[in-house]
Scaffold this motif. Structure first.
Motif, PDB file in Angstrom:
ATOM      1  N   ILE A 158      58.006  46.892  43.082  1.00 37.07           N
ATOM      2  CA  ILE A 158      58.601  45.775  43.824  1.00 37.07           C
ATOM      3  C   ILE A 158      59.943  46.179  44.410  1.00 37.07           C
ATOM      4  O   ILE A 158      60.215  45.977  45.600  1.00 37.07           O
ATOM      5  CB  ILE A 158      58.770  44.543  42.905  1.00 37.07           C
ATOM      6  CG1 ILE A 158      57.405  43.950  42.544  1.00 37.07           C
ATOM      7  CG2 ILE A 158      59.624  43.479  43.595  1.00 37.07           C
ATOM      8  CD1 ILE A 158      57.491  42.867  41.477  1.00 37.07           C
ATOM      9  N   GLY A 163      59.976  44.651  48.284  1.00 42.38           N
ATOM     10  CA  GLY A 163      59.111  43.477  48.376  1.00 42.38           C
ATOM     11  C   GLY A 163      58.075  43.535  49.468  1.00 42.38           C
ATOM     12  O   GLY A 163      57.461  42.515  49.787  1.00 42.38           O
ATOM     13  N   LYS A 194      54.779  36.412  45.188  1.00 43.45           N
ATOM     14  CA  LYS A 194      54.903  36.486  46.644  1.00 43.45           C
ATOM     15  C   LYS A 194      56.234  35.914  47.108  1.00 43.45           C
ATOM     16  O   LYS A 194      56.912  36.497  47.971  1.00 43.45           O
ATOM     17  CB  LYS A 194      53.759  35.740  47.323  1.00 43.45           C
ATOM     18  CG  LYS A 194      53.803  35.827  48.843  1.00 43.45           C
ATOM     19  CD  LYS A 194      52.627  35.115  49.486  1.00 43.45           C
ATOM     20  CE  LYS A 194      52.693  35.206  51.003  1.00 43.45           C
ATOM     21  NZ  LYS A 194      51.547  34.510  51.652  1.00 43.45           N
ATOM     22  N   CYS A 197      58.921  38.445  46.338  1.00 46.70           N
ATOM     23  CA  CYS A 197      58.879  39.582  47.264  1.00 46.70           C
ATOM     24  C   CYS A 197      59.456  39.201  48.628  1.00 46.70           C
ATOM     25  O   CYS A 197      60.128  40.009  49.268  1.00 46.70           O
ATOM     26  CB  CYS A 197      57.447  40.081  47.411  1.00 46.70           C
ATOM     27  SG  CYS A 197      56.840  41.001  45.965  1.00 46.70           S
ATOM     28  N   ARG A 201      62.487  41.152  50.517  1.00 51.53           N
ATOM     29  CA  ARG A 201      62.322  41.639  51.889  1.00 51.53           C
ATOM     30  C   ARG A 201      63.429  41.077  52.781  1.00 51.53           C
ATOM     31  O   ARG A 201      63.980  41.783  53.636  1.00 51.53           O
ATOM     32  CB  ARG A 201      60.947  41.237  52.407  1.00 51.53           C
ATOM     33  CG  ARG A 201      60.583  41.846  53.725  1.00 51.53           C
ATOM     34  CD  ARG A 201      59.132  41.599  54.072  1.00 51.53           C
ATOM     35  NE  ARG A 201      58.798  40.182  54.025  1.00 51.53           N
ATOM     36  CZ  ARG A 201      57.606  39.697  54.369  1.00 51.53           C
ATOM     37  NH1 ARG A 201      56.651  40.514  54.766  1.00 51.53           N
ATOM     38  NH2 ARG A 201      57.372  38.407  54.319  1.00 51.53           N
TER      39      ARG A 201
END
Length: 258
Positions: A158, A163, A194, A197, A201
């Protein structure tokens, strides 16, 4: 030798120290933030995927210790005048293995910790380097003898990918079902894998945006998706975040200059 980043102006002092390698799975960094001015400063705290423990006091507030869960949305707050804060940025493995607790009920919330937490007192805020050393020694005593290898590998992937890997890809690489991973994330941290992540990101795009590169570089679907995600997690468009009027976006303002 730990990496040290310092920034100072007439009103704000900021310093970062990286932890020893032995703690790198659990502690991301230590930081110090001081508002030296006689006036409060309005700031916006944006999600960055970290768990924070703050040790603070100000001219009008006594010493206190606060545990902040994950943030999933921007929060407008005030940095009081003459405030000093030392903080520990924890990675998610630390929640289970150093803190020994669940933070599912602390999503976008804070919790006051006992004033003797990890043996840190107000006097320890007199010297940031010594504070980091004391916290590191305490964290080292809490290191587990064994770590679930699936969790360790999951977080390695991760963080190293910022991410960008899908839940399916992560599940296949660590041999742990998507359903079980999401149950773990929701029970421990209060959000899905999700969603976490997406935060990482977003955080990885900070430096690009600060340099004026206002287009997706972190596996966003397209420009519209990039703008939507930035606005969701910061409350503003990439262009407005780049301008960062009055340095109000805290994590963005304290990025080191390249």
């Amino acid at each position: 030798m730990p990496k040290i980043i310092e920034m100072t102006n007439a009103e704000i002092q900021y310093k970062i120290i990286q932890p020893d390698l032995s703690l790198s799975d659990f502690v991301e960094r230590y930081w110090m933030l001081a508002n030296l001015s006689e006036s409060e400063k309005e700031i916006v705290v944006i999600p960055d995927g970290r768990i924070d423990i703050f040790f603070s006091y100000s001219a009008n507030e006594p010493f206190h210790i606060t545990l902040m869960g994950l943030e999933s949305e921007p929060t407008q707050t005030v940095l009081p005048a003459q405030t000093l804060t030392f903080a520990i940025n924890l990675k998610l493995l630390a929640v289970e293995y150093l803190l020994g607790m669940s933070l599912s009920n602390l999503l976008d919330k804070a919790h006051h910790l006992p004033l003797d937490f990890w043996g840190i007192t107000k006097a320890d805020l007199n010297n940031f380097d010594q504070f980091c050393d004391k916290v590191s020694k305490k964290a080292t005593t809490l290191l587990p003898q064994e770590i679930d290898s699936r969790k360790q590998k999951l977080f390695e992937l991760i963080y190293s990918s910022n991410g960008s890997l899908t839940v399916k890809e992560l599940s296949e690489r660590v041999y742990w079902s998507s359903r079980q991973i999401n149950r773990y994330f929701n029970q421990q941290f209060g959000l899905s894998l999700k969603a976490y992540c997406n935060i990482l990101r977003f955080r990885a795009s900070f430096q690009h945006i600060k340099e004026g590169r206002l287009f997706p570089e972190q596996n966003f679907t397209d420009q519209a998706h990039f703008i939507k995600e930035v606005k969701k997690l910061s409350g503003v468009t990439p262009k407005e975040l780049f301008k960062n009027k009055n340095d109000r976006f805290l994590q963005f303002s304290t990025l080191p200059k390249k």
